[in-house]
Design an enzyme around this catalytic site. Structure first.
Site, PDB file in Angstrom:
ATOM      1  CB  CYS A  40     -79.052  41.667  59.511  1.00 39.26           C
ATOM      2  SG  CYS A  40     -80.106  43.132  59.470  1.00 39.26           S
ATOM      3  CG  ASP A  78     -78.536  54.866  53.705  1.00 41.05           C
ATOM      4  OD1 ASP A  78     -78.124  53.763  54.109  1.00 41.05           O
ATOM      5  OD2 ASP A  78     -79.745  55.179  53.711  1.00 41.05           O
ATOM      6  CG  ASP A 113     -76.099  46.045  55.297  1.00 39.40           C
ATOM      7  OD1 ASP A 113     -76.967  45.160  55.346  1.00 39.40           O
ATOM      8  OD2 ASP A 113     -75.553  46.506  56.314  1.00 39.40           O
ATOM      9  CB  CYS A 165     -77.687  50.185  51.844  1.00 35.95           C
ATOM     10  SG  CYS A 165     -78.602  49.851  50.321  1.00 35.95           S
ATOM     11  CB  ALA A 166     -72.964  53.640  53.711  1.00 36.11           C
ATOM     12  N   GLY A 200     -72.162  53.410  58.611  1.00 33.44           N
ATOM     13  CA  GLY A 200     -70.818  53.269  58.070  1.00 33.44           C
ATOM     14  C   GLY A 200     -69.975  52.136  58.587  1.00 33.44           C
ATOM     15  N   GLY A 201     -70.547  51.194  59.324  1.00 36.28           N
ATOM     16  CA  GLY A 201     -69.735  50.119  59.891  1.00 36.28           C
ATOM     17  C   GLY A 201     -68.989  49.318  58.842  1.00 36.28           C
ATOM     18  CE  LYS A 202     -72.689  44.735  56.798  1.00 39.59           C
ATOM     19  NZ  LYS A 202     -73.578  45.494  57.718  1.00 39.59           N
TER      20      LYS A 202
END
Length: 430
Positions: free
Chosen positions: A361, A262, A308, A238-239, A242-244
């Protein structure tokens, strides 16, 4: 615009949000388009007033005895900004574009600033329908956690180790008073100004050159805890933007492969520019085709599958206070279904001895520990790793203090860790 006129404008925007039931960002944009005389500083100040009011909406309405946009704004000036009643009174009625003068009843309520008898969800400024869930998650700390989620968030950055070190990044951004984060070894933190605004990072060479990326400390820790190693095959299921994926690529020193995908290809669009700026060369973006992700070649081949998961975002209310009042119970039910589905999907790609990392989150047990418990009950071959083991594995013993009291995984929150609210669970396929 005068300060008084900005407050009147903020009340007008709050009225629009309430009447038309729409996101604050849309209401603010429309207000700006229909009031062209307002400069960028005015619009920014009005947005800050609106978001600060939304942060403390419940307690502001309680002390004022009503939940009208005016009452919420006045109460927020007292509770959220700490203004004295006399200062608020001086702004009301101060010219033709100011809010009307305070009534005697309003003065008395502002002077009292009284939450006596207020239920926990009012004192903690979270929705009443989530009161039971907050108590289940936090026990007698529910109010404190809610209040922490109602504060302004700092600006967190991640030093991109493909291009720099944290020490060098701190030196480069010393003029912004950047400080090292408490837990993440990659993190830098910059306090927001009195107006609630962070620095203009787009004007910073360190950002333009990809030496730092905007990423909350908890999000950085989620990537770190995943434990990716150089040479691994990693799927970021679940990119999003793309932060992670970027953080994982840096951990892997550009060796091995990160497959970023994603279910919604639109969310992936920012990743291309970010990859180029960051110098991440081991990330392969797999956008869905005709709404479907083609990942058959990765089944039972990945050392790490990172999920994520879609969630209510209750842990990010500091950054998006509007969301806590717009989210409805139906959204929580929908997210739980999606979380169960994505966990079952992710399990297919983990090889024997590989890791499945589940992240949200959210601060709600329903989206976190309960989902992992359900997954483990219905899936053979996966074992959760305890928090102490995970903490030792990444060399941050203090992370063990954030072990969930409700089951597998770790919990981070503004009150406990100074981060956004995050949940991280690591499972091993045996």
């Amino acid at each position: 615009m005068t300060p008084a006129a900005r407050i009147a404008a903020a009340i007008e925007v709050l009225e629009d949000i309430e009447t038309r039931r729409r996101p604050a960002a849309e209401a603010l944009k429309d207000w700006g388009l229909s009031h062209r005389f307002a400069g960028s500083k005015d619009r920014s100040a009005i947005a800050s007033l609106v978001y600060d009011a939304l942060r403390v909406r419940a307690s502001a309405a309680w002390i004022m005895g009503e939940d009208t946009p005016r009452a919420i704004m006045l109460g927020a000036l007292k509770r959220g900004r700490g203004m004295e009643t006399q200062a608020i009174a001086a702004l009301c009625g101060a010219g033709p574009h100011a809010p009307p003068e305070l009534t005697e009843a309003e003065r008395q309520r502002l002077d009292a600033d009284d939450l006596t008898g207020a239920p926990d969800h009012v004192q903690g400024d979270y929705p009443e329908w989530l009161a039971e869930a907050f108590e289940a998650a936090f026990g007698d700390q529910a109010v404190a956690e809610g209040r922490a989620l109602a504060e302004r968030a700092p600006v967190d950055l991640r030093a991109n180790l493909l291009k720099t070190s944290r020490d060098k990044a701190l030196a480069t951004l010393a003029h912004l008073n950047a400080q090292a984060t408490a837990l993440s070894p990659w993190g830098l933190r910059i306090a927001v100004g009195a107006d609630g605004r962070g620095p203009a990072l787009s004007a910073e060479p360190a950002y333009a050159k990809g030496q730092v990326e905007v990423q909350d400390e908890a999000s950085q820790l989620a990537a770190l805890i995943a434990g990716a190693k150089p040479g691994w095959q990693v799927l970021d299921l679940c990119a999003g933007a793309g932060g992670k994926s970027l953080a994982l690529a840096a951990m892997m020193e550009n060796k091995g492969q990160v497959f970023a995908t994603d279910s919604d290809g639109r969310r992936l669009m920012p990743i291309y520019d970010r990859l180029e700026r960051a110098g991440a060369r081991n990330v392969q973006v797999r956008a869905p085709k005709a709404g479907k992700m083609d990942l058959a070649d990765l089944e039972e081949r990945c050392d790490l599958v990172f999920v994520d998961a879609p969630c209510t975002g209750t842990g990010t209310w500091r950054r998006n206070p509007d969301a806590k009042w717009r989210t409805r119970p139906g959204a929580l039910e929908q997210r739980q279904k999606q979380q169960d589905e994505v966990l079952q999907q992710a399990a297919r790609y983990v090889k024997a001895g590989g890791r499945l990392v589940y992240v949200t989150c959210s601060v709600l047990r329903e989206e976190n520990e309960a989902r992992i418990a359900a997954f483990l009950e219905n899936s053979d071959g996966f074992l959760p790793l305890d928090a102490a083991h995970v903490a030792r594995g990444v060399g941050i013993e203090a992370l063990a203090d954030h072990a969930s009291p409700h089951g597998a995984g770790l919990r981070l929150s503004p009150a406990s860790a100074g981060t956004d609210g995050f949940y991280i669970a690591v499972m091993l396929r045996v």
